[in-house]
Design a protein around this motif. Structure first.
Motif, PDB file in Angstrom:
ATOM      1  N   ASP A   9      47.119  37.246  41.435  1.00 19.95           N
ATOM      2  CA  ASP A   9      46.991  35.795  41.412  1.00 19.95           C
ATOM      3  C   ASP A   9      47.979  35.238  42.430  1.00 19.95           C
ATOM      4  OD1 ASP A   9      47.152  32.944  40.624  1.00 19.95           O
ATOM      5  OD2 ASP A   9      45.973  33.621  38.903  1.00 19.95           O
ATOM      6  N   ASP A  10      47.542  34.303  43.260  1.00 19.46           N
ATOM      7  CA  ASP A  10      48.439  33.748  44.270  1.00 19.46           C
ATOM      8  C   ASP A  10      49.449  32.767  43.696  1.00 19.46           C
ATOM      9  OD1 ASP A  10      46.344  31.964  43.790  1.00 19.46           O
ATOM     10  OD2 ASP A  10      46.497  31.068  45.782  1.00 19.46           O
ATOM     11  N   ASP A  11      49.283  32.374  42.454  1.00 21.84           N
ATOM     12  CA  ASP A  11      50.204  31.449  41.794  1.00 21.84           C
ATOM     13  C   ASP A  11      51.318  32.249  41.108  1.00 21.84           C
ATOM     14  OD1 ASP A  11      51.514  29.674  40.023  1.00 21.84           O
ATOM     15  OD2 ASP A  11      49.687  28.521  39.697  1.00 21.84           O
ATOM     16  N   ASP A  55      42.250  36.860  40.131  1.00 23.42           N
ATOM     17  CA  ASP A  55      41.950  35.456  40.396  1.00 23.42           C
ATOM     18  C   ASP A  55      40.825  35.380  41.426  1.00 23.42           C
ATOM     19  OD1 ASP A  55      42.145  32.681  40.396  1.00 23.42           O
ATOM     20  OD2 ASP A  55      43.825  32.640  41.788  1.00 23.42           O
ATOM     21  N   VAL A  56      39.924  34.434  41.255  1.00 18.67           N
ATOM     22  CA  VAL A  56      38.805  34.288  42.183  1.00 18.67           C
ATOM     23  C   VAL A  56      39.285  33.866  43.555  1.00 18.67           C
ATOM     24  CG1 VAL A  56      36.781  32.850  42.696  1.00 18.67           C
ATOM     25  CG2 VAL A  56      37.045  33.851  40.446  1.00 18.67           C
ATOM     26  N   ARG A  57      40.220  32.929  43.591  1.00 23.10           N
ATOM     27  CA  ARG A  57      40.689  32.400  44.874  1.00 23.10           C
ATOM     28  C   ARG A  57      42.071  32.956  45.200  1.00 23.10           C
ATOM     29  NH1 ARG A  57      38.583  26.214  45.392  1.00 23.10           N
ATOM     30  NH2 ARG A  57      36.420  26.712  44.956  1.00 23.10           N
ATOM     31  N   PRO A  59      44.483  34.338  48.754  1.00 24.09           N
ATOM     32  CA  PRO A  59      44.530  34.210  50.210  1.00 24.09           C
ATOM     33  C   PRO A  59      43.793  35.357  50.917  1.00 24.09           C
ATOM     34  CG  PRO A  59      46.702  33.904  49.260  1.00 24.09           C
ATOM     35  CD  PRO A  59      45.801  34.372  48.155  1.00 24.09           C
ATOM     36  N   ALA A  60      43.241  35.042  52.051  1.00 27.71           N
ATOM     37  CA  ALA A  60      42.538  35.985  52.930  1.00 27.71           C
ATOM     38  C   ALA A  60      41.249  36.487  52.273  1.00 27.71           C
ATOM     39  CB  ALA A  60      43.428  37.129  53.372  1.00 27.71           C
ATOM     40  N   ILE A  61      41.336  37.465  51.414  1.00 29.95           N
ATOM     41  CA  ILE A  61      40.158  38.031  50.754  1.00 29.95           C
ATOM     42  C   ILE A  61      40.104  37.470  49.336  1.00 29.95           C
ATOM     43  CG2 ILE A  61      39.018  40.138  49.993  1.00 29.95           C
ATOM     44  CD1 ILE A  61      40.769  41.617  52.094  1.00 29.95           C
ATOM     45  N   GLY A  62      39.045  36.784  49.005  1.00 29.25           N
ATOM     46  CA  GLY A  62      38.897  36.224  47.661  1.00 29.25           C
ATOM     47  C   GLY A  62      38.595  37.301  46.639  1.00 29.25           C
ATOM     48  N   GLY A  63      38.846  36.983  45.387  1.00 31.47           N
ATOM     49  CA  GLY A  63      38.629  37.940  44.307  1.00 31.47           C
ATOM     50  C   GLY A  63      37.197  38.420  44.202  1.00 31.47           C
ATOM     51  N   LEU A  64      36.240  37.512  44.382  1.00 31.74           N
ATOM     52  CA  LEU A  64      34.839  37.922  44.290  1.00 31.74           C
ATOM     53  C   LEU A  64      34.444  38.826  45.452  1.00 31.74           C
ATOM     54  CD1 LEU A  64      33.122  34.676  42.965  1.00 31.74           C
ATOM     55  CD2 LEU A  64      33.799  36.717  41.681  1.00 31.74           C
ATOM     56  N   SER A  65      35.001  38.573  46.637  1.00 30.92           N
ATOM     57  CA  SER A  65      34.729  39.459  47.779  1.00 30.92           C
ATOM     58  C   SER A  65      35.292  40.847  47.511  1.00 30.92           C
ATOM     59  CB  SER A  65      35.340  38.899  49.061  1.00 30.92           C
ATOM     60  OG  SER A  65      34.701  37.707  49.413  1.00 30.92           O
ATOM     61  N   PRO A  78      38.005  48.357  34.918  1.00 27.09           N
ATOM     62  CA  PRO A  78      37.295  47.132  34.565  1.00 27.09           C
ATOM     63  C   PRO A  78      38.037  45.919  35.140  1.00 27.09           C
ATOM     64  CG  PRO A  78      37.590  48.524  32.643  1.00 27.09           C
ATOM     65  CD  PRO A  78      38.435  49.101  33.735  1.00 27.09           C
ATOM     66  N   VAL A  79      37.271  44.945  35.627  1.00 32.18           N
ATOM     67  CA  VAL A  79      37.850  43.776  36.278  1.00 32.18           C
ATOM     68  C   VAL A  79      37.584  42.531  35.437  1.00 32.18           C
ATOM     69  CG1 VAL A  79      37.867  42.338  38.347  1.00 32.18           C
ATOM     70  CG2 VAL A  79      37.523  44.818  38.547  1.00 32.18           C
ATOM     71  N   ILE A  80      38.674  41.841  35.096  1.00 29.71           N
ATOM     72  CA  ILE A  80      38.597  40.574  34.376  1.00 29.71           C
ATOM     73  C   ILE A  80      38.874  39.470  35.390  1.00 29.71           C
ATOM     74  CG2 ILE A  80      39.618  39.139  32.570  1.00 29.71           C
ATOM     75  CD1 ILE A  80      40.372  41.798  31.136  1.00 29.71           C
ATOM     76  N   ILE A  81      37.893  38.608  35.579  1.00 31.92           N
ATOM     77  CA  ILE A  81      37.996  37.521  36.549  1.00 31.92           C
ATOM     78  C   ILE A  81      38.632  36.294  35.895  1.00 31.92           C
ATOM     79  CG2 ILE A  81      36.633  35.879  37.924  1.00 31.92           C
ATOM     80  CD1 ILE A  81      36.694  38.607  39.184  1.00 31.92           C
ATOM     81  N   MET A  82      39.537  35.645  36.641  1.00 32.45           N
ATOM     82  CA  MET A  82      40.169  34.400  36.197  1.00 32.45           C
ATOM     83  C   MET A  82      39.954  33.356  37.287  1.00 32.45           C
ATOM     84  SD  MET A  82      43.887  35.914  35.046  1.00 32.45           S
ATOM     85  CE  MET A  82      44.304  36.330  36.740  1.00 32.45           C
ATOM     86  N   THR A  83      39.683  32.125  36.889  1.00 34.12           N
ATOM     87  CA  THR A  83      39.534  31.071  37.881  1.00 34.12           C
ATOM     88  C   THR A  83      39.849  29.708  37.281  1.00 34.12           C
ATOM     89  OG1 THR A  83      38.058  30.078  39.528  1.00 34.12           O
ATOM     90  CG2 THR A  83      37.071  30.713  37.433  1.00 34.12           C
ATOM     91  N   ASP A  84      40.307  28.804  38.119  1.00 33.30           N
ATOM     92  CA  ASP A  84      40.450  27.420  37.685  1.00 33.30           C
ATOM     93  C   ASP A  84      39.416  26.561  38.397  1.00 33.30           C
ATOM     94  OD1 ASP A  84      41.619  27.578  40.169  1.00 33.30           O
ATOM     95  OD2 ASP A  84      43.510  26.681  39.580  1.00 33.30           O
ATOM     96  N   HIS A  85      38.517  27.206  39.101  1.00 31.47           N
ATOM     97  CA  HIS A  85      37.428  26.526  39.813  1.00 31.47           C
ATOM     98  C   HIS A  85      36.106  27.078  39.299  1.00 31.47           C
ATOM     99  CE1 HIS A  85      40.925  26.301  42.484  1.00 31.47           C
ATOM    100  NE2 HIS A  85      40.487  25.089  42.703  1.00 31.47           N
ATOM    101  N   ALA A  86      35.852  26.864  38.029  1.00 26.46           N
ATOM    102  CA  ALA A  86      34.690  27.482  37.392  1.00 26.46           C
ATOM    103  C   ALA A  86      33.391  26.824  37.817  1.00 26.46           C
ATOM    104  CB  ALA A  86      34.824  27.397  35.879  1.00 26.46           C
ATOM    105  N   SER A  87      32.432  27.682  38.004  1.00 25.17           N
ATOM    106  CA  SER A  87      31.069  27.227  38.209  1.00 25.17           C
ATOM    107  C   SER A  87      30.145  28.285  37.633  1.00 25.17           C
ATOM    108  CB  SER A  87      30.772  27.024  39.694  1.00 25.17           C
ATOM    109  OG  SER A  87      30.656  28.266  40.350  1.00 25.17           O
TER     110      SER A  87
END
Length: 130
Positions: A9-11, A55-57, A59-65, A78-87
């Motif tokens: 996570d970048d935060d 984290d989804v977002r 720097p450089a390479i995003g989590g989903l990429s 196993p990968v657990i995705i976290m985001t504060d920009h949900a869609s």
């Protein structure tokens, strides 16, 4: 190699607080500001075991990429995705690329800890089958 929780996570405040919480319930945690740092630190350790909180977002390479490109290299993780920009589209994309779970920030701690526990067990099962 021992299983651990890999946290990206970048935060910094998320890494510190979530890392502290996971350590208090006896998980070995390695945290990184971005996936490039994770890749550099784990380059000689593939395939990774445990679970990845990603984290989804980042720097450089995003989590989903990263999820799209690297999960084949780490089949035990196993990968657990976290985001504060949900869609709905991000959630659909994450699961179509083998995400184990998907959480929206601010994180609900009890379900997250349960998902980490389940992901760690899943990693063990995958390792035994490999």
């Amino acid at each position: 190699m021992n299983a651990k929780v890999w946290l990206v996570d970048d935060d910094l405040s998320v890494r510190e607080s979530l890392g502290f919480l996971l350590k208090t319930v006896d998980y070995d945690v390695a945290d990184f500001a971005d996936v490039a740092a994770l890749d550099a630190a784990s380059d000689q350790q593939a395939p990774l075991r445990g679970c990845l909180l990603l984290d989804v977002r980042t720097p450089a390479i995003g989590g989903l990429s990263w999820l799209n490109d690297e999960t084949r290299r780490h089949p035990l993780l196993p990968v657990i995705i976290m985001t504060d920009h949900a869609s709905i589209e991000a959630c659909r994309h994450a699961f179509s690329h083998s995400a184990f779970a998907f959480f929206i920030k601010p994180l609900d701690i009890e379900p997250l800890l349960q998902a980490v526990f389940q992901a760690m067990n899943e990693s063990e099962l995958r390792a035994r089958r490999a």
